[in-house]
Design a protein around this motif. Structure first.
Motif, PDB file in Angstrom:
ATOM      1  N   GLN A  74       0.834  -1.206   0.000  1.00 46.79           N
ATOM      2  CA  GLN A  74       0.000   0.000   0.000  1.00 46.79           C
ATOM      3  C   GLN A  74       0.872   1.261   0.000  1.00 46.79           C
ATOM      4  N   ILE A  75       1.892   1.279   0.833  1.00 46.47           N
ATOM      5  CA  ILE A  75       2.782   2.440   0.908  1.00 46.47           C
ATOM      6  C   ILE A  75       3.579   2.578  -0.383  1.00 46.47           C
ATOM      7  N   THR A  76       4.025   1.462  -0.933  1.00 43.28           N
ATOM      8  CA  THR A  76       4.783   1.475  -2.190  1.00 43.28           C
ATOM      9  C   THR A  76       3.924   2.007  -3.335  1.00 43.28           C
ATOM     10  N   GLN A  77       2.671   1.570  -3.401  1.00 40.36           N
ATOM     11  CA  GLN A  77       1.768   2.047  -4.454  1.00 40.36           C
ATOM     12  C   GLN A  77       1.498   3.538  -4.333  1.00 40.36           C
ATOM     13  N   GLN A  78       1.342   4.009  -3.083  1.00 40.37           N
ATOM     14  CA  GLN A  78       1.109   5.439  -2.863  1.00 40.37           C
ATOM     15  C   GLN A  78       2.289   6.252  -3.373  1.00 40.37           C
ATOM     16  N   LEU A  79       3.511   5.816  -3.029  1.00 40.65           N
ATOM     17  CA  LEU A  79       4.692   6.549  -3.471  1.00 40.65           C
ATOM     18  C   LEU A  79       4.857   6.449  -4.985  1.00 40.65           C
ATOM     19  N   THR A  80       4.600   5.293  -5.565  1.00 38.09           N
ATOM     20  CA  THR A  80       4.710   5.130  -7.016  1.00 38.09           C
ATOM     21  C   THR A  80       3.826   6.144  -7.739  1.00 38.09           C
ATOM     22  N   GLY A  81       2.573   6.243  -7.304  1.00 35.81           N
ATOM     23  CA  GLY A  81       1.647   7.200  -7.920  1.00 35.81           C
ATOM     24  C   GLY A  81       2.103   8.632  -7.749  1.00 35.81           C
ATOM     25  N   SER A  82       2.576   8.937  -6.573  1.00 40.16           N
ATOM     26  CA  SER A  82       3.026  10.288  -6.274  1.00 40.16           C
ATOM     27  C   SER A  82       4.248  10.683  -7.104  1.00 40.16           C
ATOM     28  N   LEU A  83       5.186   9.761  -7.253  1.00 40.06           N
ATOM     29  CA  LEU A  83       6.387  10.063  -8.045  1.00 40.06           C
ATOM     30  C   LEU A  83       6.044  10.277  -9.513  1.00 40.06           C
ATOM     31  N   GLY A  84       5.109   9.507 -10.014  1.00 34.69           N
ATOM     32  CA  GLY A  84       4.683   9.693 -11.400  1.00 34.69           C
ATOM     33  C   GLY A  84       3.964  11.015 -11.594  1.00 34.69           C
TER      34      GLY A  84
END
Length: 184
Positions: A74-84
């Motif tokens: 969940q945390i990884t997905q949140q950061l992935t979206g944010s970085l994109g």
């Protein structure tokens, strides 16, 4: 907690961000700051939305470094979206950065809370992400409950805490005994 989190982001961010050609150099510092903010906000969101058991599970054993742990995902997905979204990284690059740095930082944070020589305690972490109050005690109760079920309560006081971790590290079973109890 912010200071400890920032230190871990800087420590693990060198390889995942600074030395990563997919992240433009002019964005390195901002990506590192976003990583810390994203982790903190994800943990807060988990705590505020009643994910006490999920959060408690994350803070036990080696769960924080396990990329297949639902909380880590969940945390990884949140950061992935944010970085994109914020830095224009393509999904593969963003997922690569997040996937390599999040488990390391979370594991480092949990290790700091379990280190008797470090002044940062698990209650500090829980208090920071939950805003204190009854949620803090609820998360600590969940950690104690699940740890007790796995036989990690070494001193039979009905809770799992740093004294139990110290007792396990001094026992003849050591880490093998802990793993045996978890997967036994």
């Amino acid at each position: 907690m912010f200071e400890q989190l920032s230190q871990l982001v800087q420590e693990f961010g060198q390889e995942a961000v600074v030395k990563n050609n997919a992240v433009p150099n002019e964005h390195n510092e901002a990506v590192l700051q976003e990583t810390g903010s994203s982790i903190f906000s994800s943990l807060q969101k988990m705590a505020s939305e009643g994910g006490i058991e999920q959060l408690a599970g994350l803070l036990q054993g080696n769960n924080a470094q396990n990329a297949s742990n639902p909380a880590v995902q969940q945390i990884t997905q949140q950061l992935t979206g944010s970085l994109g979204e914020k830095f224009g990284l393509d999904n593969t690059a963003a997922a690569g950065v997040a996937g390599s740095i999040i488990p390391k930082i979370l594991n480092g944070l949990v290790n700091k809370t379990n280190d008797p020589n470090d002044s940062f305690q698990i209650t500090d972490l829980i208090g920071a992400i939950s805003g204190g109050g009854t949620q803090t005690s609820g998360i600590m109760d969940a950690i104690s409950k699940y740890g007790t079920q796995f036989g990690l309560d070494q001193n039979a006081d009905g809770k799992v805490d740093i004294s139990d971790a110290l007792a396990m590290s001094k026992s003849k079973d050591g880490i093998g005994g802990i793993i045996g109890k978890l997967f036994g």
